[in-house]
Scaffold this motif. Structure first.
Motif, PDB file in Angstrom:
ATOM      1  N   ASP A   1       0.816  -1.214   0.000  1.00  0.00           N
ATOM      2  CA  ASP A   1       0.000   0.000   0.000  1.00  0.00           C
ATOM      3  C   ASP A   1       0.854   1.271   0.000  1.00  0.00           C
ATOM      4  N   LEU A   2       2.138   1.137  -0.292  1.00  0.00           N
ATOM      5  CA  LEU A   2       3.029   2.295  -0.308  1.00  0.00           C
ATOM      6  C   LEU A   2       2.618   3.273  -1.401  1.00  0.00           C
ATOM      7  N   ARG A   3       2.659   4.552  -1.056  1.00  0.00           N
ATOM      8  CA  ARG A   3       2.339   5.624  -1.998  1.00  0.00           C
ATOM      9  C   ARG A   3       3.557   6.546  -2.103  1.00  0.00           C
ATOM     10  N   PHE A   4       4.116   6.594  -3.298  1.00  0.00           N
ATOM     11  CA  PHE A   4       5.340   7.354  -3.584  1.00  0.00           C
ATOM     12  C   PHE A   4       4.989   8.491  -4.533  1.00  0.00           C
TER      13      PHE A   4
ATOM     14  N   THR B   1       2.054   1.967  -5.549  1.00  0.00           N
ATOM     15  CA  THR B   1       1.455   3.054  -6.322  1.00  0.00           C
ATOM     16  C   THR B   1       2.404   4.249  -6.366  1.00  0.00           C
ATOM     17  N   PHE B   2       2.590   4.766  -7.564  1.00  0.00           N
ATOM     18  CA  PHE B   2       3.539   5.859  -7.764  1.00  0.00           C
ATOM     19  C   PHE B   2       2.840   7.041  -8.430  1.00  0.00           C
ATOM     20  N   TYR B   3       3.238   8.218  -7.992  1.00  0.00           N
ATOM     21  CA  TYR B   3       2.648   9.449  -8.499  1.00  0.00           C
ATOM     22  C   TYR B   3       3.749  10.431  -8.889  1.00  0.00           C
TER      23      TYR B   3
ATOM     24  N   LEU C   1      -0.103   4.206 -11.649  1.00  0.00           N
ATOM     25  CA  LEU C   1       0.581   5.490 -11.795  1.00  0.00           C
ATOM     26  C   LEU C   1      -0.436   6.617 -11.881  1.00  0.00           C
ATOM     27  N   GLY C   2      -0.037   7.779 -11.412  1.00  0.00           N
ATOM     28  CA  GLY C   2      -0.874   8.958 -11.551  1.00  0.00           C
ATOM     29  C   GLY C   2      -0.015  10.206 -11.574  1.00  0.00           C
ATOM     30  N   PHE C   3      -0.384  11.168 -12.403  1.00  0.00           N
ATOM     31  CA  PHE C   3       0.377  12.412 -12.497  1.00  0.00           C
ATOM     32  C   PHE C   3      -0.571  13.598 -12.367  1.00  0.00           C
ATOM     33  N   TYR C   4      -0.212  14.514 -11.473  1.00  0.00           N
ATOM     34  CA  TYR C   4      -1.019  15.699 -11.226  1.00  0.00           C
ATOM     35  C   TYR C   4      -0.424  16.901 -11.957  1.00  0.00           C
ATOM     36  N   LEU C   5      -1.298  17.729 -12.506  1.00  0.00           N
ATOM     37  CA  LEU C   5      -0.879  19.000 -13.093  1.00  0.00           C
ATOM     38  C   LEU C   5      -1.206  20.096 -12.088  1.00  0.00           C
TER      39      LEU C   5
ATOM     40  N   ASP D   1      -0.594  12.362   2.553  1.00  0.00           N
ATOM     41  CA  ASP D   1      -1.188  11.312   1.720  1.00  0.00           C
ATOM     42  C   ASP D   1      -0.148  10.349   1.159  1.00  0.00           C
ATOM     43  N   PHE D   2       1.132  10.615   1.412  1.00  0.00           N
ATOM     44  CA  PHE D   2       2.185   9.817   0.784  1.00  0.00           C
ATOM     45  C   PHE D   2       3.162   9.276   1.824  1.00  0.00           C
TER      46      PHE D   2
END
Length: 268
Positions: free
Chosen positions: A144-147, A169-171, A194-198, A208-209
């Protein structure tokens, strides 16, 4: 790979604020000062030596003065380069009479690529591939690691890590539209977690990470550390490639190769 540890000292660091501390404002003042000094030299040359200095030499002098003054004022190294190139770019655009459409395209490309570098003082820095094993060694194994990679550029770090750790999960977060769009498309095509924020990373909640990774610039580190120390949960990890937090010792310092920058790690 060299690893060193040290005791962390956490404290509040206040960033410089205000219009007059903006690097763009400083750069403008330096260009004006360099122009004034160059013109003074031109006037003295005309008065005393009948104009022996060529326009090209004066241009080089102006550019060199701007770069040196930027260095002396403590601006980051990329500003020295920008300040040196700027006078040549202005003269070239006048001499070659570039088509307005071409100038507009170049300007728009720079805007899409660098966007708010003038404000964030964070230019585009691509990470080296030798960095990945160093990061992987320090990542917890929990599924459940969030990077998140802040200032993720074209998404290389998060995309590469997602291939190696598909269960996690990587962001990434990027403020410049063009690099973000490329990273977003790459993430969609990869089919991985994967997820990328603008957006500006300051708009995120670091709570959150589990791991926050940064490859920014020295100018950004004090404000970033304030956010890290106030928002990240106990046990979380903050990593900074190449740039350390002034006055705050890292818990771990890793150097992958002799010629590579170091990875600084703080355990919150």
């Amino acid at each position: 790979m060299e690893v060193a540890s040290s005791k962390t000292r956490k404290g509040k660091l206040l960033p410089d604020e205000g219009v007059f501390s903006s690097p763009v404002f400083q750069a403008l003042l330096i260009q004006l000062l360099a122009f004034g000094l160059s013109y003074l030299l031109y006037a003295i040359d005309r008065w005393q030596f009948a104009g022996t200095l060529s326009p090209y030499l004066l241009l080089v002098i102006h550019a060199s003065l701007a770069a040196v003054l930027s260095f002396l004022s403590g601006m980051s190294w990329w500003w020295w380069l920008i300040q040196f190139i700027f006078p040549f770019a202005v003269v070239a655009s006048l001499v070659f009479q570039l088509h307005p459409a071409l100038s507009l395209c170049i300007f728009l490309l720079m805007v899409l690529l660098f966007w708010s570098t003038y404000r964030t003082q964070v230019p585009y820095f691509p990470s080296k591939s030798s960095l990945l094993p160093c990061i992987l060694e320090q990542l917890p194994a929990s599924e459940d690691l969030r990077f998140i990679d802040i200032g993720s550029g074209f998404g290389g770090v998060s995309l590469s890590l997602a291939k190696l750790r598909p269960q996690q999960t990587f962001y990434g977060v990027e403020i410049a539209p063009f690099p973000w769009l490329v990273s977003w498309l790459r993430a969609k095509l990869s089919g991985r977690r994967l997820g990328f924020y603008l957006k500006d990373y300051l708009q995120l909640d670091f709570a959150d990470f589990d791991v926050v990774f940064a490859y920014l610039s020295p100018a950004a580190m004090p404000e970033l550390w304030m956010k890290v120390s106030s928002e990240m949960r106990p046990g979380a990890i903050f990593m900074s490639y190449e740039f350390k937090v002034p006055g705050v010792e890292a818990d771990l310092i890793i150097k992958s190769n002799a010629n590579d920058p170091v990875l600084y790690i703080w355990r919150i």
